[in-house]
Design a protein around this motif. Structure first.
Motif, short mmCIF file in Angstrom:
data_model
loop_
_atom_site.label_atom_id
_atom_site.label_comp_id
_atom_site.label_asym_id
_atom_site.label_seq_id
_atom_site.Cartn_x
_atom_site.Cartn_y
_atom_site.Cartn_z
N LEU A 16 3.13 2.85 2.89
CA LEU A 16 2.28 3.05 4.07
C LEU A 16 2.80 2.38 5.34
CD1 LEU A 16 -0.24 4.29 5.28
CD2 LEU A 16 -1.53 2.31 4.48
N LEU A 17 3.19 1.13 5.28
CA LEU A 17 3.64 0.47 6.51
C LEU A 17 4.92 1.13 7.02
CD1 LEU A 17 2.86 -3.29 5.82
CD2 LEU A 17 1.46 -1.55 6.95
N HIS A 18 5.79 1.54 6.12
CA HIS A 18 7.00 2.28 6.52
C HIS A 18 6.60 3.63 7.12
CE1 HIS A 18 11.22 3.89 5.11
NE2 HIS A 18 11.04 4.02 6.40
N GLN A 19 5.55 4.25 6.60
CA GLN A 19 5.09 5.53 7.14
C GLN A 19 4.66 5.40 8.60
OE1 GLN A 19 2.10 6.86 4.25
NE2 GLN A 19 3.57 6.37 2.62
N LEU A 62 4.89 -17.61 -2.22
CA LEU A 62 5.50 -16.72 -1.22
C LEU A 62 4.78 -15.38 -1.22
CD1 LEU A 62 9.27 -16.09 -0.63
CD2 LEU A 62 7.87 -14.19 -1.44
N VAL A 63 4.64 -14.81 -0.04
CA VAL A 63 4.09 -13.46 0.11
C VAL A 63 5.11 -12.60 0.83
CG1 VAL A 63 2.32 -12.05 1.22
CG2 VAL A 63 1.68 -14.22 0.14
N GLU A 64 5.47 -11.49 0.20
CA GLU A 64 6.35 -10.51 0.83
C GLU A 64 5.51 -9.28 1.17
OE1 GLU A 64 10.62 -9.46 -0.29
OE2 GLU A 64 9.53 -7.77 -1.17
N ILE A 65 5.49 -8.89 2.44
CA ILE A 65 4.77 -7.71 2.89
C ILE A 65 5.70 -6.51 2.76
CG2 ILE A 65 3.68 -6.61 4.89
CD1 ILE A 65 3.10 -9.55 5.87
N HIS A 66 5.23 -5.50 2.04
CA HIS A 66 6.08 -4.34 1.71
C HIS A 66 6.00 -3.30 2.83
CE1 HIS A 66 8.54 -1.77 -0.55
NE2 HIS A 66 7.76 -1.47 -1.57
N THR A 103 -5.24 10.36 -0.76
CA THR A 103 -4.34 9.38 -0.15
C THR A 103 -4.52 9.32 1.37
OG1 THR A 103 -2.56 11.01 0.10
CG2 THR A 103 -2.64 9.76 -1.97
N VAL A 104 -3.96 8.28 1.95
CA VAL A 104 -4.01 8.07 3.40
C VAL A 104 -2.61 7.81 3.93
CG1 VAL A 104 -6.37 7.18 3.36
CG2 VAL A 104 -4.45 5.59 3.16
N SER A 105 -2.43 8.00 5.23
CA SER A 105 -1.13 7.74 5.84
C SER A 105 -1.30 7.53 7.33
CB SER A 105 -0.17 8.90 5.56
OG SER A 105 1.15 8.60 6.00
N ALA A 106 -0.17 7.42 8.02
CA ALA A 106 -0.21 7.33 9.48
C ALA A 106 -0.65 8.64 10.09
CB ALA A 106 1.18 6.94 10.00
N SER A 107 -0.19 9.75 9.51
CA SER A 107 -0.51 11.09 9.99
C SER A 107 -0.75 12.00 8.79
CB SER A 107 0.65 11.65 10.84
OG SER A 107 0.90 10.82 11.96
N ALA A 108 -1.35 13.14 9.05
CA ALA A 108 -1.68 14.08 7.98
C ALA A 108 -0.47 14.93 7.61
CB ALA A 108 -2.86 14.95 8.40
N HIS A 118 0.87 -1.17 0.00
CA HIS A 118 0.00 0.00 0.00
C HIS A 118 0.91 1.22 0.00
CE1 HIS A 118 -3.04 2.94 0.94
NE2 HIS A 118 -3.98 2.02 1.00
N ALA A 119 0.71 2.11 -0.97
CA ALA A 119 1.62 3.24 -1.13
C ALA A 119 1.37 4.37 -0.14
CB ALA A 119 1.53 3.78 -2.56
N GLY A 120 0.20 4.41 0.51
CA GLY A 120 -0.05 5.47 1.47
C GLY A 120 0.05 6.85 0.86
#
Length: 366
Positions: free
Chosen positions: A184-187, A174-178, A130-135, A103-105
């Protein structure tokens, strides 16, 4: 014996060698579905002799695409198209196949690279909010994302779960979670992009919560025969951001949960990053993480020469090496590496006649 051409287990998945083809966005999908381009491109790479091919970042919901031309896996049409592709690859190649779910966030809604790659406003036909952890916007050209509330986070986890189940149904191994490259997850991981004051922000434990929750949910949703791992950026390359010490803590937490590999990259979270991209520049991050975990570690980043790749493994700095742009430039890189390192591999029988005299013995027969 060459370590690069020795087998490796990523949990239940056995690789014939330790060359991994990293996920590479092609920006060539239609409504999230694979196209003829993917059949040509991935068919070529599936015949390369690598040990594993991971399909490009595939969005788990429409807002999660980097561009309108990204792959997706949130509906039946996308699943059917991907299943047809996987069946085609399986007919001609025994190479294990994986997928990177993403998810690109706040880095979503952009143009394709050859169209300029810039942010596209939400009111454009090819754009969206778009969405993210914070605005907090990625930069001055991107719009300010909506901070996900708890209900939005719950829905996101379910989106990853459903995409993982679809991945299994299409026949992937195989599944790699990005959780890398500023998506987004890095965010959620980085204090530069996560200023939340709830259970998903503040402390390292809280910032890691979403990644660990997504991993747990995906792992529980797919059969034990499917390998599940995570790709991370080991550092933001910005003071005060996500860094190697925090990456080690995340890797240890994932290892304790049964994560079956970790793929160690870096950067992408903040435009202020300053990276000195020299050969193997990210290998020290993989090395530091490998010293702290039991799961296999994949190193990536300007690993371009066979003896360089062999040295990374021989020195115990990683368990596998991933190639991206280098294998686009030379799709027969594993053949050439085997010839240089005195190893053998099994090509498609249609290619047996091309073995050159100076590399006689590099091809084995099935």
């Amino acid at each position: 014996m060459s370590l690069l051409f020795s087998p490796l287990s990523l949990g239940p998945l056995e690789l014939s060698n330790r060359i991994v083809i990293a996920p590479m966005c092609q920006y060539s999908a239609h409504d999230g579905c694979v196209t003829d381009w993917h059949h040509i491109h991935l068919g070529n790479l599936a015949l390369s002799g690598a040990g594993l091919l991971i399909l490009e970042a595939t969005a788990v919901e429409p807002r999660g695409r980097i561009s309108h031309a990204d792959l997706g896996l949130w509906n039946d049409d996308q699943e059917a198209a991907l299943k047809s592709l996987v069946a085609s690859l399986r007919r001609w190649s025994p190479m294990p196949l994986g997928i990177q779910l993403a998810h690109a966030g706040r880095k979503a809604s952009t143009a394709r690279p050859w169209d300029g790659g810039g942010a596209i406003p939400a009111d454009h036909p090819d754009g969206w909010s778009t969405v993210s952890a914070s605005a907090l916007a990625y930069d001055g050209r991107h719009g300010v994302p909506q901070a996900l509330d708890v209900a939005g986070i719950d829905a996101l986890v379910e989106d990853f779960v459903q995409a993982a189940r679809r991945s299994v149904r299409v026949g992937l191994d195989l599944v790699e979670i990005h959780a890398a490259h500023g998506y987004l997850l890095h965010q959620f991981l980085s204090p530069l992009s996560n200023t939340r004051d709830d259970a998903y922000g503040g402390s390292l434990e809280n910032r890691m919560r979403l990644v660990l929750r997504v991993f747990d949910a995906v792992r529980a949703a797919v059969p034990a025969a499917v390998s599940v791992g995570v790709r991370i950026s080991a550092t933001d390359w910005v003071e005060g951001g996500w860094d190697l010490d925090q990456s080690v803590a995340l890797a240890r937490a994932l290892d304790a949960r049964g994560c079956q590999f970790i793929h160690v990259s870096s950067g992408g979270l903040d435009p202020r990053q300053r990276i000195s991209a020299t050969p193997g520049y990210q290998v020290p991050f993989a090395d530091a993480i490998k010293a702290q975990v039991g799961m296999p570690v994949i190193a990536v980043g300007l690993i371009t020469q066979p003896r360089q790749a062999e040295a990374v493994l021989a020195e115990g700095r990683a368990d596998a090496v991933a190639l991206a742009r280098g294998i686009l430039y030379d799709p027969r890189w594993p053949w050439h590496a085997a010839a240089e390192l005195g190893a053998t591999l099994v090509p498609a029988p249609q290619f047996l006649r091309c073995e050159p005299q100076e590399a006689r013995g590099v091809f084995a027969r099935r």
